[in-house]
Design an enzyme around this catalytic site. Structure first.
Site, PDB file in Angstrom:
ATOM      1  N   ASP A 230       0.839  -1.189   0.000  1.00 29.59           N
ATOM      2  CA  ASP A 230       0.000   0.000   0.000  1.00 29.59           C
ATOM      3  C   ASP A 230       0.884   1.254   0.000  1.00 29.59           C
ATOM      4  O   ASP A 230       1.882   1.316   0.723  1.00 29.59           O
ATOM      5  CB  ASP A 230      -0.900  -0.010   1.245  1.00 29.59           C
ATOM      6  CG  ASP A 230      -1.924   1.104   1.211  1.00 29.59           C
ATOM      7  OD1 ASP A 230      -2.998   0.889   0.630  1.00 29.59           O
ATOM      8  OD2 ASP A 230      -1.637   2.180   1.769  1.00 29.59           O
ATOM      9  N   ASN A 238      -2.888  13.065  -3.438  1.00 25.28           N
ATOM     10  CA  ASN A 238      -4.026  13.557  -4.221  1.00 25.28           C
ATOM     11  C   ASN A 238      -4.454  14.953  -3.763  1.00 25.28           C
ATOM     12  O   ASN A 238      -4.765  15.819  -4.579  1.00 25.28           O
ATOM     13  CB  ASN A 238      -5.206  12.589  -4.103  1.00 25.28           C
ATOM     14  CG  ASN A 238      -5.037  11.357  -4.973  1.00 25.28           C
ATOM     15  OD1 ASN A 238      -4.399  11.419  -6.023  1.00 25.28           O
ATOM     16  ND2 ASN A 238      -5.588  10.240  -4.540  1.00 25.28           N
ATOM     17  N   GLU A 274      -4.971   2.501  -3.938  1.00 24.70           N
ATOM     18  CA  GLU A 274      -3.508   2.620  -3.928  1.00 24.70           C
ATOM     19  C   GLU A 274      -2.835   1.337  -3.459  1.00 24.70           C
ATOM     20  O   GLU A 274      -1.666   1.338  -3.081  1.00 24.70           O
ATOM     21  CB  GLU A 274      -3.085   3.791  -3.029  1.00 24.70           C
ATOM     22  CG  GLU A 274      -3.370   3.606  -1.553  1.00 24.70           C
ATOM     23  CD  GLU A 274      -4.737   4.114  -1.135  1.00 24.70           C
ATOM     24  OE1 GLU A 274      -4.887   4.485   0.041  1.00 24.70           O
ATOM     25  OE2 GLU A 274      -5.651   4.146  -1.983  1.00 24.70           O
TER      26      GLU A 274
END
Length: 356
Positions: A230, A238, A274
């Site tokens: 991850d 973002n 992700e």
């Protein structure tokens, strides 16, 4: 019979499976040719034909042995693999041209082998190749026919001749059309399946493909490590740089992992968001650890750029353990807890199960 079904299915689905069948048929026809020649030789001994046939058999065994070696040992698509498989029909034509005069010419019981060779050529060269090959076979047949038949222009002989020529062109032409049509449909089907199993953003195998591969590997009892990875603090990427930059990060990380994982030892998937999943067909923790450390360090040292030219770096956390006969959802849950532990320890960590 049970062994034949998978072979036929594999032949329908891939060129490799089809080549295995053609390769096996070569050995069958070599044995059959020996029997035919022996019967004819005992009826009409000719030392020159005997030596020529022996030379042909030796050449055939050498070629087929080398061809089988590269067929089974070389990766599909390699230079030697391609040369041996696509070059096979040319060898077949040469061997056929030498064999027919030695086993009776136009009366040889091996003459129908030409139809199989035409179909083999049509697999790779389609209708154009089939028609060109049919022309070569017709030329060869015409030479043998005119050399062997005394009354060429009698009606019965002309009918026999034109029937053979017609059938050769029909097999070459129609065979090419049928093969081209089937291969096109199969190719389109594979492309659709590939699209369905790929993640549109990273071009990695997607979650659906991951579940199918995981299930199959567990059912087959394969030794493998499951890894869940991850991106640390991906939401902040973002928020700070925008989703376009976030998408670029996902793509580049997918490329980094795919480059490091050996194709024959593992598969990389975009698990979702992700998170990435990796199935490593290894049974030694040290090998897995070396690979994951390499991935972790490669990602941490990689510079990512936003549209404004500003650079930044990211890290990843990993959870991994060897399968131990669990069900798919049990194994995923187990590795997911290890990934959560890696996050809890401060991120940029690799956490393994105590088992394995």
């Amino acid at each position: 019979m049970k062994e034949l079904k998978p072979l036929l299915k594999n032949a329908y689905l891939s060129y490799h499976g089809l080549e295995i069948i053609f390769s096996s048929l070569r050995w069958v026809f070599l044995l059959l040719s020996t029997v035919v020649f022996t019967v004819r030789y005992t009826q009409n001994p000719d030392p020159l034909k005997f030596y020529l046939f022996v030379a042909l058999v030796v050449f055939g065994i050498l070629y087929m042995g080398v061809s089988d070696y590269y067929l089974h040992k070389s990766p599909e698509g390699s230079t030697m693999y391609t040369f041996m498989t696509k070059g096979g029909p040319f060898f077949d034509f040469i061997a056929f041209s030498a064999l027919i005069p030695l086993t009776g010419g136009i009366e040889s019981p091996l003459l129908p082998v030409a139809y199989l060779i035409l179909l083999h050529i049509a697999v790779y060269w389609r209708i154009v190749g089939g028609l060109i090959a049919a022309t070569l076979f017709c030329t060869f047949y015409s030479i043998i026919f005119y050399m062997q038949v005394s009354d060429v222009y009698t009606l019965s002989n002309l009918v026999v001749y034109f029937c053979h020529v017609l059938f050769l062109y029909l097999v070459g032409g129609l065979g090419g059309i049928i093969v081209s049509r089937e291969r096109k449909q199969h190719s389109e089907k594979n492309e659709l399946a590939e699209v369905a199993n790929r993640d549109y953003l990273t071009n990695l195998l997607n979650h659906r493909s991951f579940q199918e591969n995981l299930r199959k590997d567990l059912e087959n009892g394969s030794d493998f490590y499951l890894v869940l990875a991850d991106i640390d603090r991906f939401k902040s990427i973002n928020d700070q740089h925008g989703h376009v930059t976030g998408d670029k990060v996902l793509r580049q990380i997918g490329e980094i992992i795919s480059t490091i994982i050996p194709a024959k030892q593992g598969k990389v998937f975009r698990y979702g968001g992700e998170e990435f999943a990796i199935i490593l067909h290894m049974n030694r923790k040290k090998e897995v650890d070396n690979l994951l450390v390499t991935i972790k360090e490669a990602i941490a040292s990689h510079l990512f750029y936003c549209d404004g030219g500003e650079s930044f770096s990211v890290t990843m956390s990993f959870g991994s353990c060897i399968q131990n006969g669990e069900k798919p959802d049990q194994l995923v849950e187990k590795v997911d807890k290890l990934l959560y532990e890696a996050k809890h320890r401060g991120r940029n960590q690799i956490v393994y199960s105590n088992v394995g």
